[in-house]
Design a protein around this motif. Structure first.
Motif, PDB file in Angstrom:
ATOM      1  N   ARG A  81       0.841  -1.196   0.000  1.00  0.00           N
ATOM      2  CA  ARG A  81       0.000   0.000   0.000  1.00  0.00           C
ATOM      3  C   ARG A  81       0.882   1.254   0.000  1.00  0.00           C
ATOM      4  O   ARG A  81       0.628   2.215  -0.743  1.00  0.00           O
ATOM      5  CB  ARG A  81      -0.922  -0.009   1.222  1.00  0.00           C
ATOM      6  N   GLU A  82       1.942   1.216   0.812  1.00  0.00           N
ATOM      7  CA  GLU A  82       2.882   2.337   0.838  1.00  0.00           C
ATOM      8  C   GLU A  82       3.591   2.495  -0.496  1.00  0.00           C
ATOM      9  O   GLU A  82       3.727   3.617  -1.026  1.00  0.00           O
ATOM     10  CB  GLU A  82       3.919   2.131   1.944  1.00  0.00           C
ATOM     11  N   LEU A  83       4.071   1.392  -1.070  1.00  0.00           N
ATOM     12  CA  LEU A  83       4.817   1.477  -2.335  1.00  0.00           C
ATOM     13  C   LEU A  83       3.918   1.908  -3.487  1.00  0.00           C
ATOM     14  O   LEU A  83       4.382   2.609  -4.408  1.00  0.00           O
ATOM     15  CB  LEU A  83       5.479   0.134  -2.633  1.00  0.00           C
ATOM     16  N   ALA A  84       2.651   1.508  -3.458  1.00  0.00           N
ATOM     17  CA  ALA A  84       1.727   1.963  -4.499  1.00  0.00           C
ATOM     18  C   ALA A  84       1.587   3.477  -4.452  1.00  0.00           C
ATOM     19  O   ALA A  84       1.572   4.155  -5.495  1.00  0.00           O
ATOM     20  CB  ALA A  84       0.361   1.304  -4.328  1.00  0.00           C
ATOM     21  N   GLY A  85       1.522   4.028  -3.251  1.00  0.00           N
ATOM     22  CA  GLY A  85       1.455   5.477  -3.112  1.00  0.00           C
ATOM     23  C   GLY A  85       2.735   6.140  -3.571  1.00  0.00           C
ATOM     24  O   GLY A  85       2.710   7.208  -4.204  1.00  0.00           O
ATOM     25  N   LEU A  86       3.868   5.506  -3.268  1.00  0.00           N
ATOM     26  CA  LEU A  86       5.166   6.048  -3.688  1.00  0.00           C
ATOM     27  C   LEU A  86       5.260   6.102  -5.208  1.00  0.00           C
ATOM     28  O   LEU A  86       5.735   7.095  -5.785  1.00  0.00           O
ATOM     29  CB  LEU A  86       6.286   5.179  -3.112  1.00  0.00           C
TER      30      LEU A  86
END
Length: 305
Positions: free
Chosen positions: A141-146
């Protein structure tokens, strides 16, 4: 649809020499995928230099584009969930993709191999689900936002291989729910030895396929008969065409097009029974002819509708 090359196939050659070799031997192949870290030794990309130096980035891109090649994707496949260096490589590759204007990054979901498919010991399923809930889903979820922040349209494309959290259609679908920045790198070689039909997988994943690899698998049926497909010696990765014939690869191209993917199928070399150069040339001939045939078949079908 175009045939490309993951340049890690030729790690002993500089990027200039790889491109010169391609131009001489396979002039129809104009797309390259370049490793930036993780399991790749990144022989053709100094990630840290390119991140730090705009002039170096411009010169590196010019090496590719001045020869009329296209940079199709960056590859940072690894285990970012458990290896801090792989995590750093992934995050830096996402940043680099944004700076270079590259919209595809090939990666793996990472994980603890003992929790992947096939394990049966008491408690493994519960521990696997806890790992997904506490580690896998929050991380991606964090990497998708990144990725979304680095560049609109950038997609992190998961290669599905047992040992990683996402290794088949159902497991990757859990990650794809996290947002449009996450997609699939459709590599049929990993499906063959799991007894998954890659064509059925393509139909199920339509619209979420961001990249594709050309790699085959040869299965030793006699070994499978006594040891099964979970035995690593019962199969091996192979040059395109050595496990499935040209007709199958044509069907592969047709299914990708129907599923909305009409970009690059990038040759990945992992055939221990052929030299890199011979394998790439053989695979390119099979793929290029098959993809051209797939284009004409799909076009004829659509014109009749």
């Amino acid at each position: 649809m175009r045939t490309g090359l993951f340049t890690d196939a030729l790690p002993e050659r500089s990027l200039d020499r790889v491109l010169d070799w391609l131009a001489a031997e396979l002039p129809a192949v104009r797309d390259v995928e370049i490793g930036t870290g993780g399991y790749s030794s990144s022989p053709h990309c100094n990630r840290e230099l390119l991140l730090a130096d705009p002039d170096a980035r411009s010169a590196w891109l010019a090496t590719i584009e001045s020869r009329d090649f296209r940079l199709a994707a960056l590859n940072v496949s690894g285990n970012p969930l458990e290896d801090p260096e792989h995590d750093r490589a992934l995050r830096e590759t996402v940043a680099l993709a944004g700076l270079l204007g590259v919209d595809r990054v090939v990666c793996m979901s990472g994980g603890r191999p003992e929790l992947s498919g096939g394990a049966w010991f008491p408690g493994v399923e519960e521990e696997g689900e806890r790992y997904w809930t506490e580690r896998v889903l929050p991380y991606w979820r964090e990497l998708a936002g990144l990725a979304a922040h680095a560049q609109p349209g950038l997609r992190l494309c998961f290669e599905l291989e047992p040992g990683a959290a996402a290794f088949n259609v159902s497991t990757v679908e859990r990650l794809l729910e996290l947002g449009p920045s996450l997609a699939v790198n459709l590599d049929p070689s990993h499906f063959f030895w799991q007894s998954i039909d890659p064509l059925a997988a393509i139909r199920r994943l339509a619209g979420r396929i961001g990249f594709a690899h050309g790699k085959d698998t040869v299965v030793d049926e006699a070994r499978v008969a006594v040891d099964g497909l979970l035995d690593r010696t019962a199969w091996r990765y192979a040059t395109v065409g050595r496990g499935r014939d040209a007709g199958w690869w044509r069907a592969f191209g047709e299914e990708l097009r129907r599923a909305g993917y009409a970009e690059v199928v990038s040759i990945e070399y992992e055939d221990e029974q052929a030299s890199p150069e011979a394998s790439v040339i053989e695979a390119a001939h099979v793929l290029t002819e098959a993809l051209a045939g797939a284009a004409s078949d799909v076009g004829s079908t659509e014109s009749r509708r």
